[in-house]
Design an enzyme around this catalytic site. Structure first.
Site, mmCIF file in Angstrom:
data_model
loop_
_atom_site.group_PDB
_atom_site.id
_atom_site.type_symbol
_atom_site.label_atom_id
_atom_site.label_comp_id
_atom_site.label_asym_id
_atom_site.label_seq_id
_atom_site.Cartn_x
_atom_site.Cartn_y
_atom_site.Cartn_z
ATOM 1 C CG HIS A 106 -0.167 0.141 2.524
ATOM 2 N ND1 HIS A 106 0.568 -0.891 3.057
ATOM 3 C CD2 HIS A 106 -0.014 1.192 3.355
ATOM 4 C CE1 HIS A 106 1.145 -0.476 4.177
ATOM 5 N NE2 HIS A 106 0.819 0.793 4.379
ATOM 6 C CG ASP A 108 1.431 5.009 4.874
ATOM 7 O OD1 ASP A 108 0.995 3.840 4.964
ATOM 8 O OD2 ASP A 108 2.552 5.352 5.314
ATOM 9 C CG HIS A 257 4.968 1.072 3.111
ATOM 10 N ND1 HIS A 257 4.412 2.189 2.525
ATOM 11 C CD2 HIS A 257 4.356 0.940 4.315
ATOM 12 C CE1 HIS A 257 3.524 2.717 3.343
ATOM 13 N NE2 HIS A 257 3.443 1.975 4.440
ATOM 14 N NE ARG A 273 1.889 6.535 9.364
ATOM 15 C CZ ARG A 273 0.813 6.035 8.749
ATOM 16 N NH1 ARG A 273 0.873 4.852 8.162
ATOM 17 N NH2 ARG A 273 -0.311 6.697 8.724
HETATM 18 C C1 OGA Z 1 3.003 2.211 8.323
HETATM 19 C C2 OGA Z 1 3.232 0.823 7.941
HETATM 20 C C3 OGA Z 1 4.948 -0.796 8.242
HETATM 21 C C4 OGA Z 1 5.658 -1.491 9.343
HETATM 22 O O1 OGA Z 1 3.397 2.590 9.442
HETATM 23 O O2 OGA Z 1 2.459 2.960 7.501
HETATM 24 O O3 OGA Z 1 2.714 0.371 6.972
HETATM 25 O O4 OGA Z 1 6.552 -2.288 9.003
HETATM 26 N N1 OGA Z 1 4.093 0.176 8.738
HETATM 27 O O5 OGA Z 1 5.352 -1.282 10.511
HETATM 28 MN MN MN Z 2 1.755 2.073 5.789
#
Ligand code: OGA
Ligand code: MN
Length: 286
Positions: A106, A108, A257, A273
């Site tokens: 995806h 974000d 990611h 994040r």
């Molecule tokens: C995010 C996500 C990935 C992770 O924080 O947007 O997709 O590895 N995290 O935690």
């Molecule tokens: Mn993400």
């Protein structure tokens, strides 16, 4: 400041910066330049940061998203709503973050009208094995298309929907009707022009992209199926093995990611994040 390319397609590690000090505009511009030149992925290790310091650094990219009214609002840091927590930890019966976040390809918040621009993810706790994150360059994917297929995709738009993920990536979450209503789908160009570099990338992702506007459903499935396969090819990827105090900054406009969920029951993972709100995605024609 020294740099080291991580992979042929995407990613650079920067060493010799300390993000706990206020970052000067000059240093920040150097970081941003490296970020753009590495197709939207920078890794900075060994950063000892407070919540305030992470927030201050992230703000240099732009206004932060506080995910209010979103289904993940309950996972925001109690004292700092600018920080969204991803974690499998449960303390006194209380989840310390969203477990299994992003365990699908995806970009974000791509279902929003102004999807995320930078995501700034900081590792607080990492299990002894597992919990990697894989990143892919959608610009490299675009470059691999034939001119004829590029021309076919150029005028097309796709519908990105949070409800799509509620059947997929958000399947472990209770999503209320109010939360779904608060996150209506958005329609974005399939070939997205990067607002700062002008580079083109394929802006679709298996997590949130539901269908291509104006195509027959079977045509849409076939074209998206091919694009999903393309944008998730190993050739365009970098896989990050986290250590505590790693900071990874990705550009959601030109990367995807995937969080690998292979550590459940093997150790605690806690990530903080900060999410920077981006612009309305630009079509290639502007
Ligand atoms: C995010 C996500 C990935 C992770 O924080 O947007 O997709 O590895 N995290 O935690
Ligand atoms: Mn993400």
């Amino acid at each position: 400041m020294q740099t080291r390319r991580l992979c042929p397609a995407i990613g650079t590690e920067i060493v010799g910066v300390d993000l706990s000090n206020p970052v000067s505009d000059e240093t920040f511009e150097q970081i941003r330049k490296v970020w753009h030149e590495s197709n939207g992925l920078v890794v900075i290790r060994d950063q000892k940061l407070t919540e305030e310091q992470q927030i201050a650094f992230s703000r240099k990219f732009g206004k932060l998203h506080t995910l209010q009214g979103h289904t993940v609002t309950k996972y925001l840091h109690p004292d700092h709503p600018e920080i969204y927590r991803v974690s499998n930890k449960v303390v006194d019966g209380k989840p310390q973050g969203r477990k299994g976040a992003g365990t699908y390809w995806h970009s974000d918040q791509s279902y929003e009208a102004t999807p995320a621009h930078a995501s700034v993810l900081y590792a607080k706790e990492i299990p002894p094995v597992g919990g990697d994150t894989i990143f892919a360059s959608t610009q490299r994917a675009y470059e691999a298309l034939s001119d004829t297929f590029k021309a076919f995709l150029l005028p097309l738009k796709a519908v990105h929907s949070f409800a799509n993920a509620s059947g997929g990536g958000f399947r472990n979450e209770v999503v209320t009707k109010e939360q779904l209503d608060a996150a209506p789908p958005s329609v974005h160009p399939i070939i997205r022009k990067h607002a700062e570099t002008g580079k083109f990338g394929v802006f679709v992702n298996p997590g949130f992209t539901a269908y291509i506007d104006g195509l027959d459903p079977a045509e849409s499935r076939a074209v998206l199926g091919y694009l999903f396969e393309l944008v998730t090819k190993p050739d365009y990827q970098y896989r990050h093995r986290w250590s505590p105090n790693d900071m990874v900054i990705w550009d959601n406009r030109c990367t995807l990611h995937y969080a690998v969920m292979d550590y459940d029951g093997k150790g605690d993972r806690l990530m903080h994040r900060c999410t920077v709100i981006g612009e309305t995605p630009l079509p290639a024609s502007v």
